[in-house]
Design an enzyme around this catalytic site. Structure first.
Site, PDB file in Angstrom:
ATOM      1  CG  ASP A   7      64.737 -65.994  20.246  1.00 27.32           C
ATOM      2  OD1 ASP A   7      65.027 -65.347  19.223  1.00 27.32           O
ATOM      3  OD2 ASP A   7      65.221 -67.112  20.506  1.00 27.32           O
ATOM      4  CD  GLU A   9      66.890 -70.924  19.786  1.00 31.08           C
ATOM      5  OE1 GLU A   9      67.203 -71.371  18.657  1.00 31.08           O
ATOM      6  OE2 GLU A   9      67.161 -69.769  20.156  1.00 31.08           O
ATOM      7  CG  HIS A 145      72.014 -69.359  18.122  1.00 27.95           C
ATOM      8  ND1 HIS A 145      71.150 -68.817  17.191  1.00 27.95           N
ATOM      9  CD2 HIS A 145      73.266 -69.120  17.674  1.00 27.95           C
ATOM     10  CE1 HIS A 145      71.866 -68.267  16.215  1.00 27.95           C
ATOM     11  NE2 HIS A 145      73.135 -68.433  16.483  1.00 27.95           N
ATOM     12  CG  ASP A 150      68.941 -65.502  21.202  1.00 30.56           C
ATOM     13  OD1 ASP A 150      70.009 -65.171  21.748  1.00 30.56           O
ATOM     14  OD2 ASP A 150      68.896 -66.300  20.233  1.00 30.56           O
TER      15      ASP A 150
END
Length: 450
Positions: A7, A9, A145, A150
Site C-alpha cells: 500500500d 500514499e 489511509h 492499510d
C-alpha cells in the site's frame, strides 16, 4: 508461493507527475506474515492540503524522510520474485514500478487485486473499498489511509480470500494473461466477457451511467481490452480509466457501419473523452434563396443548421469552382451568385429579363447539379446475421443504414429508405463511404432517382 502486499500514499493520482509519501509492504505466505516494511518517503514536491487531511502526512513529516531512490534497493528486494498484491492493484503497481524504473530497477511481477478477488469470493457485500470491506469481514484496521496499516489490513483480506476461495479464482487470475488485472477497478470482468468478437460500437459509462467514451471496432472484445493494455501513468489515461464503471455495445453488420455509427453517436452524445471527432469541420454549402423581387440567388455560405443545402463542400474553393461552372453553363449572374462584388446592375436588369425566365435557368442549374450527384447503396454480408448490411447515399448525401433480407434485390430508393434508419449526413461520413467503395467497388449498387 510468497505474496508482497503493498500500500502506498502519494501526492496525487498519476505516477508520472506525483510522488510517493509512504509505502508499506507485508510479505506473507498466504497464511501468516513473514516480514513487514514501512517507511515515509520524501516526494520532493508539496503534499496537497486535502491529501494531508486524508492521510495525516504533511510536508514537515517527510522533509527528513529518505528519497525513493535511497529506499528503492530494499523495496525491489522485497518485491522481486513475489506476487504483487494490493487493493486496486493497478494504482499501486503503476506508482511503484514507475519510481523503481527511475531508480534503475525493472519490476515485472504477477499481480493480484484484492478488490476484484473480494467481489468474486465474497459476492453481495455492501461495498468493496478497503474501509467497507474490512468492517464487513471483521478485519481490524487501526489507521486507515496510512500505508503500513492499510497494507496489513489488505494482507489479512488476502488471507481470508485464500481461505474461502472455493472457486479457484486466485489460481485462475494468476494463470491468466493478467488482462483482468489491467481492467479499471470499477469495471466488472463479467461485462468484458459478454462482449462479442464481431464489429460494432462500444460505450464506456461513468458511475452515473453517462457515456464518457464511444469507440468502434472490428472485434469489440479485443478493442475494448486494448484500452487497458500498457502501463501509461499519465494524467489523461488515469483519469480516463477512473471514470469507467460500465461498458455497453451495439453490434454492427460491418466495420463500415461501425465507423459511421461511432461518428454519429459521438456527435449525438458528445462524450467527455472523445477528442478527435469533436473538432469542427470547415464545411460550406450552396443555398438557393429568393429576393424581394422574386429572383433566385445562389450563395455559398457556412453550413446552416435549419436550411437545406443544394450541396455541401469540404472547402470554400471547391464550392467556388463548382459555382463558376454553373454560372458559365447556365448563363447566371455572377453578382447574384455573390462571386462578383463589384457595383453595377444585375444581369436580369441589363437584359430586362423576367423573373420566370431567369429563375428557370437557376433551377435548371440546381437540377443538373443534383442529377450529377451519385445515388447508390453499399451492400455486403452482415457479420453474424442472415441479413445483408446496407448503406444508402442519395444524391451525394448519406441517408442512413440498416439491414436487408439476403438474396432479395435492392429496391428502389423510396422503398429502400423505408427499410433503413436515417442518420445525420456529414462530410466525414461521406468521405468514409467514398473511400470504402474505391477499395471495394463490387459492393456498390447504383440506384436510379426519379
Amino acid at each position: 508461493m510468497l505474496y508482497a502486499v503493498v500500500d502506498i500514499e502519494t501526492t496525487g493520482s498519476h505516477a508520472s507527475e506525483h510522488g510517493i509519501t509512504e509505502i508499506g509492504i507485508v510479505i506473507t505466505d498466504g497464511k501468516r506474515v513473514l516480514e513487514f516494511y514501512e517507511t515515509l518517503v520524501n516526494p520532493e514536491q508539496p503534499i496537497p492540503p486535502f491529501i494531508q487531511v486524508l492521510t495525516g502526512i504533511d510536508d514537515e513529516m517527510v522533509a527528513s524522510a529518505p528519497l525513493f531512490e535511497e529506499v528503492a534497493p530494499r523495496i525491489f528486494e522485497l518485491l522481486q520474485d513475489k506476487v504483487f498484491v494490493a487493493h486496486n492493484v493497478n494504482f499501486d503497481y503503476s506508482f511503484v514500478q514507475h519510481h523503481l524504473r527511475h531508480a534503475g530497477f525493472g519490476l515485472n511481477t504477477r499481480k493480484l487485486c484484492t478488490v476484484r478477488l473480494s467481489r468474486k469470493v465474497f459476492p453481495g457485500l455492501a461495498g468493496y473499498s478497503l474501509g467497507k470491506l474490512t468492517r464487513q469481514l471483521g478485519v481490524t484496521m487501526e489507521r486507515h489511509h496510512r500505508a503500513g496499516a492499510d497494507a496489513q489490513a489488505t494482507a489479512e483480506v488476502l488471507h481470508r480470500i485464500l481461505g474461502e476461495d472455493r472457486g479457484g479464482h486466485v489460481e485462475a487470475m494468476l494463470k491468466s494473461k493478467q488482462h483482468q488485472q489491467q481492467l479499471p477497478p470499477n469495471l466488472s470482468e463479467t461485462l468484458i466477457q459478454q462482449l462479442p468478437t464481431g464489429p460494432g460500437v462500444y460505450y464506456f459509462h461513468d458511475a452515473h451511467g453517462k457515456v464518457v467514451y464511444v469507440g468502434k471496432a472490428n472485434n469489440l472484445k479485443k478493442r475494448v481490452l486494448g484500452h487497458f493494455a500498457g502501463n501509461d501513468t499519465g494524467l489523461k489515461r488515469q483519469s480516463f480509466l477512473g471514470h469507467i464503471h460500465e461498458v455497453t455495445f451495439q453490434v454492427c453488420g460491418s466495420e463500415l457501419m461501425a465507423f459511421i455509427l461511432e461518428h454519429a453517436e459521438i456527435r449525438r452524445l458528445w462524450p467527455l473523452f472523445n477528442y478527435a471527432h469533436k473538432h469542427p469541420v470547415e464545411a460550406f454549402s450552396l443555398y438557393v434563396f429568393e429576393d424581394v423581387k422574386g429572383y433566385l440567388h445562389l450563395v455559398l455560405d457556412g453550413k446552416k443548421k435549419h436550411l437545406e443545402p443544394v450541396y455541401t463542400f469540404n472547402m470554400l474553393v471547391e464550392g467556388q469552382s463548382m459555382l463558376r461552372k454553373l454560372i458559365q453553363q447556365f448563363d447566371l449572374c455572377p453578382r447574384m451568385c455573390f462571386l462578383d462584388r463589384t457595383a453595377g446592375p444585375f444581369l436580369y436588369e441589363e437584359r430586362g429579363e423576367a423573373v420566370e425566365a431567369y429563375n428557370a435557368r437557376v433551377m435548371e442549374a440546381v437540377a443538373s447539379l443534383r442529377k450529377s450527384l451519385p445515388t447508390f447503396a453499399v451492400v455486403e454480408r452482415a457479420e453474424g446475421s442472415a441479413d445483408e448490411a446496407c448503406i444508402l447515399m442519395e444524391e451525394g448525401r448519406f441517408y442512413g443504414m440498416g439491414y436487408l433480407p439476403r438474396g432479395v434485390p435492392v429496391p428502389q430508393v423510396e422503398e429502400l429508405k423505408n427499410m433503413l434508419t436515417p442518420y445525420p449526413d456529414h462530410d466525414y461520413i461521406r468521405g468514409l463511404i467514398y473511400r470504402y467503395i474505391q477499395r471495394w467497388p463490387g459492393k456498390k449498387i447504383e440506384l436510379a432517382t426519379v
